[in-house]
Scaffold this motif. Structure first.
Motif, short mmCIF file in Angstrom:
data_model
loop_
_atom_site.label_atom_id
_atom_site.label_comp_id
_atom_site.label_asym_id
_atom_site.label_seq_id
_atom_site.Cartn_x
_atom_site.Cartn_y
_atom_site.Cartn_z
N VAL A 122 0.85 -1.21 0.00
CA VAL A 122 0.00 0.00 0.00
C VAL A 122 0.88 1.25 0.00
N THR A 123 1.90 1.23 0.84
CA THR A 123 2.77 2.40 0.97
C THR A 123 3.54 2.68 -0.32
N GLY B 34 2.50 2.07 -3.27
CA GLY B 34 1.52 2.67 -4.16
C GLY B 34 1.30 4.14 -3.84
N ILE B 35 1.13 4.45 -2.57
CA ILE B 35 0.88 5.84 -2.17
C ILE B 35 2.05 6.74 -2.53
N LEU C 85 -3.99 -4.10 -3.32
CA LEU C 85 -3.46 -3.28 -2.22
C LEU C 85 -2.68 -2.09 -2.77
N ILE D 245 -2.64 3.79 -4.39
CA ILE D 245 -2.48 4.80 -5.45
C ILE D 245 -3.74 5.66 -5.57
#
Lengths: 140, 140, 140, 140, 140, 140
Positions: free
Chosen positions: A70-71, A73-74, B69, B74
């Motif tokens: 997840v991180t 992606g962020i 995930l 994103i």
């Protein structure tokens, strides 16, 4: 109604708990960042550890490898956060994501946030992998 | 040196392959989006399917739950992509992420891209979960 | 050292000049936006017209069709600016970009800022084209 | 090394402290948001209150009006956070910023993040002001 | 249902077609980027060329100068993509945009995404122009 | 209907007025930026001064310290604007914000746009404070 000082016993306890989580997942790669905050914004370092790791990262709903996906992606999508992405590529390796999985997450991101941000993220990963002798990456 | 038309045999083959992947992971939730592109940008629908799903999603480096995930991270970080996030929350459920894991990914995002974007994403997830009778979500 | 009021003669002149440019390129689609600012931020309407159109849009380095291509790229990439994108799709048509060129600019954007933002932009364009009976769009 | 449940006594204390701060500054406008999280992500509501308001907002370095100016700038720049901006325009009024100051902050933002995002923010402010009979806004 | 390897004959054909387009428009400025992906994410390089240039850039709806105007707008608005913007300023020159047109596109962007991002983009352009002895830029 | 040249008497007057404002608030830290635009985009420098400072910053609705708080929020949230943030941290000091207030604004931003962007901003502030011998910062 004011916030407790970050040196209060209750906050020190929260900090210690977060530090345990942070140390377990990041293999020490965030330590330099936290130290460099000491003379400018020690409260920010405190809350990243106490809240970000002690309160959130330690929650049971996702394991560390899932959290790192997840991180990744962020941070890829935000852009301009290469220093933090570098720390989190190291953390991703520490918690057991393979270089293949990390790179695949960044390739996957290209369709959702575009090639330029995906490229920036891949070059951060390359730098970390190179330092650790993990190149070339095996295709998935 | 021009691009092949999207109706060429080679492109139809790529499209079919991508459509197989898309159908396997999204449980039909993207079909409406693709249809609504038919009279304005059919080539965009084609390439989302052929490239996004046929070329990228089908790669072996990450499984669909891991990909979702990354995608949740994103889309939460980008902001303003609530329609796409809705499709991807549905896809996340279809590929086997639990409501707890999905919500946890969004709570996790708060530290990295802030509470406002995390809230927007959680309310999208709530809407999808409500439609499917999946509320309340069990805490992780 | 304070700013001149927006009702000063010099500012009225700048405003008139900008309004001439705006009217020439947008076919009236921004008028509603400007009016709705009258009771909350009339100075913002003034400066959008005087600066944005009078000072910048009127510069000779690019013609209006070129400016609209740049603007479509920016608004698609920013995300969350659908109301402004709608105005600028109308302006793009007014200055002579075809529906094919407009859609192509948005498909082109997918590689640089990802499919989700490209989709949001295409659906804005579709709405404008539908109102004007310009669907279906001919492929380029 | 797991996070304490949000119902632990220590977390309830943190929550109560944050809630006191939140109630003092937002005039109740966030209550609905928090309630709507109850069945999907109660931990997110908890941490927004306990961390966001109890730990951060309550710190002494800036007063609430200063904090709201920073927040208006952030939410305008992020884009796509109109629901949160609406809450924060209400909070800005509650802590004593005038409609003129709020609008001026948004006009000021135009130079730094562009007219489209400034417009989106001004129309959120207009909606809040209209509900409260605070239109028209006096120019600064 | 897996993606074809990037070394399959069909993918090599797509790659060759994309490379033809890329070489025609970028004057070699992307070659270094592609090479530096070879040991970390060769598939990303493949898809940028095969999809980004072979499938999208080669489409007939816009000519290369128009595409570069859109791209300059997107990359300026995204921010944090200075390395990609540098490549695309070079490409813009190769396909025939003048330095005046390029700079004008960036000045134009100031109203839509703010002065800071416009400044970042202008300084990238300045660096490219300086290398090629194209300074000072003539005003439009 | 073309824009007046930036060397016209009316524009020189606007520029002079903006320059007076800029010099009053930024203590000279923007001068280098403006000079470096001279051979690539002098019109951009002109409009930043004439519009950004002469038209907007000089408006009476907010005082300079309030404007800098909004600006710190915007630039932190945008990300990738570290050079502009550096100028604005200097300006913040010049107009009378304390190092404590500046850092507090950046810590405050963490909840709204996430820790990574807050960290990037804090390290910019640290660099400026270090140059001026203003470290360590006193906690608020």
């Amino acid at each position: 109604m004011t916030a407790p000082g970050i040196n209060s016993p209750e906050e020190q306890l929260r900090y210690e708990r977060g530090l345990g989580v942070l140390n377990a997942v990041d293999g020490g790669s965030a330590a330099g960042v936290m130290e460099s905050l000491a003379d400018v914004a020690p409260a920010l370092a405190h809350h990243i550890v106490a809240f970000g790791f002690g309160d959130i990262y330690a929650r049971p709903g996702l394991d560390p490898r899932q959290r790192q996906l997840v991180t990744l992606g962020i941070l890829t999508a935000l852009g301009g956060c290469e220093p933090q992405l570098e720390v989190h590529v190291r953390t991703a390796l520490t918690v057991g994501l393979s270089t293949t999985e990390i790179v695949e997450a960044l390739i996957h991101s290209a369709g959702y946030c575009g090639f330029p941000k995906a490229l920036n993220a891949v070059f951060v990963a390359k730098r970390v992998f190179a330092e650790r002798g993990l190149l070339p990456v095996q295709e998935g």
